[in-house]
Every structure is written in structure tokens, then in C-alpha cells.
Design a protein around this motif. Structure first.
Motif, mmCIF file in Angstrom:
data_model
loop_
_atom_site.group_PDB
_atom_site.id
_atom_site.type_symbol
_atom_site.label_atom_id
_atom_site.label_comp_id
_atom_site.label_asym_id
_atom_site.label_seq_id
_atom_site.Cartn_x
_atom_site.Cartn_y
_atom_site.Cartn_z
ATOM 1 N N TRP A 147 -26.962 6.710 24.871
ATOM 2 C CA TRP A 147 -26.142 6.904 26.065
ATOM 3 C C TRP A 147 -25.325 5.651 26.344
ATOM 4 O O TRP A 147 -25.830 4.537 26.198
ATOM 5 N N ALA A 148 -24.069 5.851 26.735
ATOM 6 C CA ALA A 148 -23.181 4.735 27.057
ATOM 7 C C ALA A 148 -22.443 5.050 28.356
ATOM 8 O O ALA A 148 -22.187 6.215 28.666
ATOM 9 N N PRO A 149 -22.065 4.005 29.098
ATOM 10 C CA PRO A 149 -21.280 4.235 30.318
ATOM 11 C C PRO A 149 -19.927 4.869 29.973
ATOM 12 O O PRO A 149 -19.249 4.446 29.044
ATOM 13 N N LYS A 150 -19.570 5.884 30.718
ATOM 14 C CA LYS A 150 -18.317 6.598 30.506
ATOM 15 C C LYS A 150 -17.118 5.664 30.632
ATOM 16 O O LYS A 150 -16.110 5.832 29.946
ATOM 17 N N SER A 151 -17.225 4.658 31.471
ATOM 18 C CA SER A 151 -16.117 3.725 31.714
ATOM 19 C C SER A 151 -15.767 2.893 30.480
ATOM 20 O O SER A 151 -14.698 2.287 30.426
ATOM 21 N N ALA A 152 -16.640 2.851 29.478
ATOM 22 C CA ALA A 152 -16.402 2.052 28.269
ATOM 23 C C ALA A 152 -15.860 2.907 27.121
ATOM 24 O O ALA A 152 -15.822 2.453 25.983
ATOM 25 N N LEU A 153 -15.420 4.131 27.440
ATOM 26 C CA LEU A 153 -14.986 5.071 26.407
ATOM 27 C C LEU A 153 -13.580 5.586 26.689
ATOM 28 O O LEU A 153 -13.210 5.767 27.851
ATOM 29 N N TRP A 154 -12.805 5.847 25.614
ATOM 30 C CA TRP A 154 -11.534 6.553 25.762
ATOM 31 C C TRP A 154 -11.671 7.887 25.041
ATOM 32 O O TRP A 154 -12.125 7.949 23.905
ATOM 33 N N GLY A 155 -11.298 8.960 25.741
ATOM 34 C CA GLY A 155 -11.374 10.290 25.164
ATOM 35 C C GLY A 155 -12.204 11.235 26.017
ATOM 36 O O GLY A 155 -12.480 12.363 25.625
ATOM 37 N N VAL A 156 -12.594 10.784 27.185
ATOM 38 C CA VAL A 156 -13.342 11.602 28.136
ATOM 39 C C VAL A 156 -12.828 11.246 29.532
ATOM 40 O O VAL A 156 -12.565 10.079 29.832
ATOM 41 N N ASN A 157 -12.643 12.260 30.369
ATOM 42 C CA ASN A 157 -12.161 12.030 31.737
ATOM 43 C C ASN A 157 -13.275 11.470 32.606
ATOM 44 O O ASN A 157 -14.456 11.808 32.421
ATOM 45 N N ALA A 158 -12.909 10.648 33.568
ATOM 46 C CA ALA A 158 -13.890 10.009 34.449
ATOM 47 C C ALA A 158 -14.713 11.043 35.216
ATOM 48 O O ALA A 158 -15.889 10.809 35.489
ATOM 49 N N ASP A 159 -14.129 12.182 35.543
ATOM 50 C CA ASP A 159 -14.845 13.187 36.315
ATOM 51 C C ASP A 159 -15.411 14.328 35.457
ATOM 52 O O ASP A 159 -15.917 15.312 35.976
ATOM 53 N N GLU A 160 -15.366 14.170 34.135
ATOM 54 C CA GLU A 160 -15.791 15.233 33.230
ATOM 55 C C GLU A 160 -17.315 15.278 33.092
ATOM 56 O O GLU A 160 -17.957 14.263 32.852
ATOM 57 N N ILE A 161 -17.861 16.480 33.227
ATOM 58 C CA ILE A 161 -19.287 16.722 33.032
ATOM 59 C C ILE A 161 -19.399 17.683 31.850
ATOM 60 O O ILE A 161 -18.713 18.697 31.794
ATOM 61 N N ARG A 162 -20.271 17.349 30.880
ATOM 62 C CA ARG A 162 -20.484 18.204 29.707
ATOM 63 C C ARG A 162 -21.964 18.462 29.512
ATOM 64 O O ARG A 162 -22.773 17.571 29.707
ATOM 65 N N ASP A 163 -22.295 19.692 29.120
ATOM 66 C CA ASP A 163 -23.697 20.058 28.856
ATOM 67 C C ASP A 163 -24.032 19.888 27.404
ATOM 68 O O ASP A 163 -23.301 20.110 26.529
#
Length: 163
Positions: A147-163
């Protein structure tokens, strides 16, 4: 003044809802959306046809790109630097990937900074995107998962939730 602020907030909320509901005219999928490059070489053209000049070539399979428009079998995409162009849809995949935007990014065993670190990823690594919570995403890269913080990634929206 308070009435003005309330009106501005309502207008902003309506604008955000309209933007979130934008759909591609060809696929009816959300615009913008993230996809990945399917092949080792992917021509990026100036316009949506084979007659348009090739501006550059993506040379990393799995590279995440953002689809910003559709025209027939063509998708206008942009990369993390904002550079864009038109790509034939057959060169794109719905498989989600991200680019690590932080050098030596810690992959944790759980979505919490207090959990043990399983691996560290270098800046620019492309990782497969899995589940995403509010602030964390599950990644896999180089045989490692975590698991990594979403803020350190490009290619996913800040408000995106995925199952």
C-alpha cells in the motif's frame, strides 16, 4: 457577503457535478479517465487519423495516460507531464497503472504508515493499480505488493475509490 459565498459554493458544486458526468461520445465512458499503453511502442499523433504526423512515440508498455477526448477509433491522451496527442484505441488498455512520483516510495503491508514496509519503489516506476481507499492504494510492481499513499502516485484521482 454570506449570500455571495453560498451562491459561489453552489455554482462550484454544480460545475463539478457537470464535469464529473461528462461522457465520451464514442464509448460513453467518463472523460477524463485513466488507461494504460498496451504496447512497447505507441505512436502519438497530432490529430485523430493515420494521415496526421507522429509527434512522438511512447516506449513504455503499461505507461498510464489520461484520456481527454474521443473521436471514432481515436483517443486524445496526455501523460503526467501534460504532453498529449491522439492514439488509436487498439494501442490502449483498460488495465490501470500508476507512475510513482516520489523517490524510494515505501510500500506498506497495510494502508497505514505504521505498518511494516514491504519494499521501496524508485521515482518513475510503473506499478499495477489495485484497490484504492480514501488516501491509500494497493500496488504491485516487480513482484512486490503493498500500500502507498495516493498523493505519491500519478494515474489515480485524489477522490477515486476502487474495490
Amino acid at each position: 457577503m454570506r449570500r455571495f459565498l453560498l451562491t459561489a459554493v453552489v455554482m462550484l458544486s454544480v460545475a463539478q457535478s457537470a464535469a464529473a458526468m461528462e461522457r465520451g461520445s464514442v464509448t460513453n465512458l467518463p472523460i477524463p479517465r485513466y488507461v494504460s499503453v498496451k504496447t512497447e511502442e505507441c505512436n502519438v499523433r497530432r490529430g485523430p487519423s493515420l494521415t496526421h504526423r507522429i509527434d512522438w512515440v511512447f516506449q513504455r508498455k503499461g505507461m498510464p495516460v489520461e484520456v481527454t477526448a474521443e473521436h471514432g477509433h481515436w483517443r486524445r491522451v496526455s501523460d503526467r507531464d501534460g504532453a498529449g496527442g491522439w492514439v488509436h484505441y487498439s494501442l490502449l488498455s483498460g488495465a490501470r497503472t500508476v507512475i510513482v512520483d516520489q523517490d524510494m516510495l515505501a510500500l506498506h503491508l497495510g494502508p497505514d504508515p505504521e505498518t511494516p514496509v514491504n519494499a521501496r519503489l524508485e521515482l518513475g516506476v510503473i506499478a499495477r493499480l489495485g484497490e484504492c481507499l480514501t488516501n491509500w492504494c494497493r500496488l504491485s510492481a516487480g513482484g512486490y505488493r503493498g500500500w502507498a499513499p495516493k498523493s505519491a502516485l500519478w494515474g489515480v484521482n485524489a477522490d477515486e475509490i476502487r474495490d
